[in-house]
Write a protein that holds these residues in place. Structure first.
Motif, mmCIF file in Angstrom:
data_model
loop_
_atom_site.group_PDB
_atom_site.id
_atom_site.type_symbol
_atom_site.label_atom_id
_atom_site.label_comp_id
_atom_site.label_asym_id
_atom_site.label_seq_id
_atom_site.Cartn_x
_atom_site.Cartn_y
_atom_site.Cartn_z
ATOM 1 N N GLN A 40 38.960 18.664 99.840
ATOM 2 C CA GLN A 40 38.705 17.797 100.989
ATOM 3 C C GLN A 40 38.480 18.616 102.255
ATOM 4 O OE1 GLN A 40 41.979 15.059 101.139
ATOM 5 N NE2 GLN A 40 41.262 13.867 99.391
ATOM 6 N N SER A 41 39.216 19.726 102.370
ATOM 7 C CA SER A 41 39.029 20.606 103.532
ATOM 8 C C SER A 41 37.653 21.263 103.497
ATOM 9 C CB SER A 41 40.122 21.684 103.546
ATOM 10 O OG SER A 41 39.902 22.601 104.592
ATOM 11 N N LEU A 42 37.233 21.695 102.320
ATOM 12 C CA LEU A 42 35.919 22.313 102.171
ATOM 13 C C LEU A 42 34.797 21.321 102.472
ATOM 14 C CD1 LEU A 42 36.459 24.400 98.902
ATOM 15 C CD2 LEU A 42 36.191 25.289 101.220
ATOM 16 N N LEU A 43 35.021 20.060 102.106
ATOM 17 C CA LEU A 43 34.005 19.038 102.359
ATOM 18 C C LEU A 43 33.736 18.876 103.845
ATOM 19 C CD1 LEU A 43 35.089 16.258 99.833
ATOM 20 C CD2 LEU A 43 33.027 17.628 99.726
ATOM 21 N N SER A 44 34.727 19.184 104.670
ATOM 22 C CA SER A 44 34.600 18.955 106.109
ATOM 23 C C SER A 44 34.072 20.161 106.880
ATOM 24 C CB SER A 44 35.967 18.560 106.695
ATOM 25 O OG SER A 44 36.477 17.419 106.061
ATOM 26 N N LYS A 45 34.355 21.370 106.398
ATOM 27 C CA LYS A 45 34.166 22.541 107.247
ATOM 28 C C LYS A 45 32.964 23.425 106.885
ATOM 29 C CE LYS A 45 39.125 22.772 108.179
ATOM 30 N NZ LYS A 45 40.367 23.573 108.037
ATOM 31 N N ARG A 46 32.468 23.345 105.673
ATOM 32 C CA ARG A 46 31.419 24.251 105.248
ATOM 33 C C ARG A 46 30.025 23.669 105.489
ATOM 34 N NH1 ARG A 46 33.139 28.532 101.994
ATOM 35 N NH2 ARG A 46 35.302 28.988 102.529
ATOM 36 N N HIS A 47 29.001 24.466 105.089
ATOM 37 C CA HIS A 47 27.601 24.051 105.211
ATOM 38 C C HIS A 47 27.392 22.735 104.468
ATOM 39 C CE1 HIS A 47 23.241 24.091 104.532
ATOM 40 N NE2 HIS A 47 23.173 24.886 105.593
ATOM 41 N N PRO A 48 26.551 21.849 105.002
ATOM 42 C CA PRO A 48 26.341 20.536 104.363
ATOM 43 C C PRO A 48 25.964 20.613 102.883
ATOM 44 C CG PRO A 48 25.335 20.561 106.523
ATOM 45 C CD PRO A 48 25.824 21.953 106.280
ATOM 46 N N LEU A 49 25.101 21.586 102.522
ATOM 47 C CA LEU A 49 24.703 21.702 101.119
ATOM 48 C C LEU A 49 25.886 22.104 100.250
ATOM 49 C CD1 LEU A 49 22.538 21.562 98.980
ATOM 50 C CD2 LEU A 49 21.898 23.925 99.523
ATOM 51 N N PHE A 50 26.713 23.005 100.769
ATOM 52 C CA PHE A 50 27.924 23.398 100.043
ATOM 53 C C PHE A 50 28.843 22.190 99.880
ATOM 54 C CE2 PHE A 50 32.298 24.963 99.884
ATOM 55 C CZ PHE A 50 32.216 25.901 98.862
ATOM 56 N N GLY A 51 29.001 21.429 100.965
ATOM 57 C CA GLY A 51 29.819 20.223 100.899
ATOM 58 C C GLY A 51 29.279 19.223 99.908
ATOM 59 N N ALA A 52 27.942 19.121 99.833
ATOM 60 C CA ALA A 52 27.318 18.187 98.884
ATOM 61 C C ALA A 52 27.642 18.579 97.446
ATOM 62 C CB ALA A 52 25.810 18.160 99.099
ATOM 63 N N LEU A 53 27.588 19.875 97.167
ATOM 64 C CA LEU A 53 27.893 20.347 95.809
ATOM 65 C C LEU A 53 29.366 20.119 95.467
ATOM 66 C CD1 LEU A 53 25.839 23.676 95.765
ATOM 67 C CD2 LEU A 53 25.238 21.477 94.730
ATOM 68 N N ILE A 54 30.245 20.326 96.463
ATOM 69 C CA ILE A 54 31.668 20.053 96.241
ATOM 70 C C ILE A 54 31.890 18.559 95.988
ATOM 71 C CG2 ILE A 54 33.952 20.059 97.312
ATOM 72 C CD1 ILE A 54 33.082 22.788 96.443
ATOM 73 N N ALA A 55 31.159 17.711 96.736
ATOM 74 C CA ALA A 55 31.282 16.266 96.554
ATOM 75 C C ALA A 55 30.863 15.856 95.153
ATOM 76 C CB ALA A 55 30.427 15.534 97.595
ATOM 77 N N VAL A 56 29.789 16.463 94.642
ATOM 78 C CA VAL A 56 29.336 16.167 93.279
ATOM 79 C C VAL A 56 30.373 16.646 92.262
ATOM 80 C CG1 VAL A 56 27.596 16.728 91.538
ATOM 81 C CG2 VAL A 56 26.884 16.155 93.852
ATOM 82 N N ALA A 57 30.925 17.837 92.490
ATOM 83 C CA ALA A 57 31.963 18.352 91.589
ATOM 84 C C ALA A 57 33.199 17.455 91.622
ATOM 85 C CB ALA A 57 32.332 19.783 91.983
ATOM 86 N N PHE A 58 33.574 17.022 92.826
ATOM 87 C CA PHE A 58 34.712 16.120 92.995
ATOM 88 C C PHE A 58 34.460 14.815 92.251
ATOM 89 C CE2 PHE A 58 37.434 13.690 96.297
ATOM 90 C CZ PHE A 58 38.567 13.832 95.507
ATOM 91 N N ALA A 59 33.223 14.312 92.343
ATOM 92 C CA ALA A 59 32.848 13.082 91.639
ATOM 93 C C ALA A 59 32.939 13.272 90.123
ATOM 94 C CB ALA A 59 31.435 12.668 92.035
ATOM 95 N N PHE A 60 32.551 14.461 89.680
ATOM 96 C CA PHE A 60 32.529 14.737 88.240
ATOM 97 C C PHE A 60 33.926 14.758 87.637
ATOM 98 C CE2 PHE A 60 32.413 17.654 84.587
ATOM 99 C CZ PHE A 60 31.413 17.059 83.826
ATOM 100 N N VAL A 61 34.901 15.286 88.394
ATOM 101 C CA VAL A 61 36.253 15.433 87.835
ATOM 102 C C VAL A 61 37.145 14.234 88.125
ATOM 103 C CG1 VAL A 61 36.179 17.942 87.921
ATOM 104 C CG2 VAL A 61 37.102 16.678 89.870
ATOM 105 N N THR A 62 36.604 13.220 88.791
ATOM 106 C CA THR A 62 37.373 11.995 89.021
ATOM 107 C C THR A 62 36.724 10.865 88.238
ATOM 108 O OG1 THR A 62 36.078 11.688 91.054
ATOM 109 C CG2 THR A 62 38.265 12.614 91.291
ATOM 110 N N PRO A 63 37.240 10.560 87.044
ATOM 111 C CA PRO A 63 36.604 9.576 86.173
ATOM 112 C C PRO A 63 36.849 8.146 86.633
ATOM 113 C CG PRO A 63 38.620 10.370 85.165
ATOM 114 C CD PRO A 63 38.455 11.145 86.449
ATOM 115 N N PHE A 64 36.219 7.765 87.763
ATOM 116 C CA PHE A 64 36.427 6.443 88.338
ATOM 117 C C PHE A 64 35.230 5.554 88.061
ATOM 118 C CE2 PHE A 64 38.858 8.876 91.815
ATOM 119 C CZ PHE A 64 40.017 8.845 91.066
ATOM 120 N N CYS A 65 35.491 4.257 87.906
ATOM 121 C CA CYS A 65 34.402 3.293 87.881
ATOM 122 C C CYS A 65 33.996 3.003 89.324
ATOM 123 C CB CYS A 65 34.832 2.008 87.172
ATOM 124 S SG CYS A 65 36.089 1.068 88.074
ATOM 125 N N SER A 66 32.959 2.192 89.510
ATOM 126 C CA SER A 66 32.431 1.961 90.854
ATOM 127 C C SER A 66 33.485 1.365 91.790
ATOM 128 C CB SER A 66 31.200 1.050 90.792
ATOM 129 O OG SER A 66 31.521 -0.199 90.191
#
Length: 288
Positions: A40-66
């Motif tokens: 969550q800290s990385l999502l806020s402070k790094r380059h937007p593209l880096f944050g986007a990749l972290i967001a996708v990784a975060f989405a991948f490891v959280t098996p949530f429905c919509s």
């Protein structure tokens, strides 16, 4: 009941249940070692593209429905995570599920699963940043949550098994529904009918499938066996994937929940974005 339908039903249920239990158990066991607070800290402070990749990784490891992504989205907003990054997570989380990708690889093939993962990740990133660029950030309501999500807590094998069984209890009815529909389609719907009316390269099937997928609210675990049968019967992969992505990416219950944190314009933009992502994905599968 037709013996053929029952036989297909039991075969589909057995295969998917074993895969779902095994993969879910491993995911829950490993979740405790994922540094969610640091992410969550990385999502806020790094380059937007880096944050986007972290967001996708975060989405991948959280098996949530919509629907179950909503509390996490609220938490990310409360922690001042960038709007576009949060939206990327919101779009990606329901459709980038490691368990579902494993099932997809087993049922539809590794290539299809890999292409699906790349397309949905890329479109989630582009859509999240597009909504930010268009100024939809001011359409987010001020919503606070009580307490914090129980992320990063290490689980013992027993705890992971209990979590897996709880998840299975929730998902299993949808899996049964999907297996039942798939078995019925396999035995009752003529191959010629599907090939004639839903097969081939009829381009309009893709946007149609993307639109009708949202009110269906069929979980990916139910859509996988249905997709397998539809493709086997002659339906093109493009509209099948459009239907799969739209039904997983948005649902009527989720849209109702989003009204609590988004204003109407952003809710409409979210629905339109999911339909667009699903349709574009369907057309890309025709090309690939």
């Amino acid at each position: 009941m037709d013996p053929g339908i029952l036989q297909d039903f039991l075969a589909i249920v057995s295969e998917l249940t074993l895969l779902f239990l095994g993969i879910s158990f491993v995911i829950y066991l490993l979740e405790g070692y994922i540094p969610y607070e640091k992410m969550q800290s990385l999502l806020s402070k790094r380059h937007p593209l880096f944050g986007a990749l972290i967001a996708v990784a975060f989405a991948f490891v959280t098996p949530f429905c919509s629907c179950s992504t909503i509390p996490v989205v609220v938490t990310l907003f409360n922690q001042k995570v960038r709007f576009g990054i949060v939206m990327i997570f919101l779009f990606a989380s329901p459709v980038l599920d490691p368990t579902i990708l494993t099932l997809m690889a087993a049922v539809l093939g590794i290539k299809t699963a890999a292409v699906y993962a790349m397309i949905t990740a890329l479109l989630s990133i582009l859509t999240g940043f597009a909504l930010e660029k268009l100024g939809f950030e001011n359409q987010v309501k001020q919503v606070m949550v009580k307490g914090k999500a129980d992320f990063g807590k290490k689980r013992k094998a027993k705890d992971a098994l209990l979590e897996t069984l709880r998840l299975m209890k929730t998902v299993f009815p949808y899996l049964l529904i999907g297996a039942g529909i798939g078995a019925i389609i396999h035995e009752a719907v003529p191959t010629e009918w599907i090939s004639t009316h839903m097969g081939g390269d009829k381009w309009w099937l893709v946007p149609l499938a993307a639109i009708i997928g949202i009110p269906l609210y069929i979980r990916l675990s139910a859509m996988i066996p249905i997709s397998q049968i539809l493709i086997a019967k002659g339906m093109a992969l493009g509209p099948v994937m459009a239907l799969l992505i739209s039904s997983a990416g948005a649902s009527l219950p989720e849209i109702a929940l989003l009204h609590g944190i988004f204003r109407k314009k952003l809710v409409l933009a979210f629905v339109a974005s999911v339909i667009t992502m699903a349709a574009l994905s369907g057309f890309l599968f025709y090309i690939i």
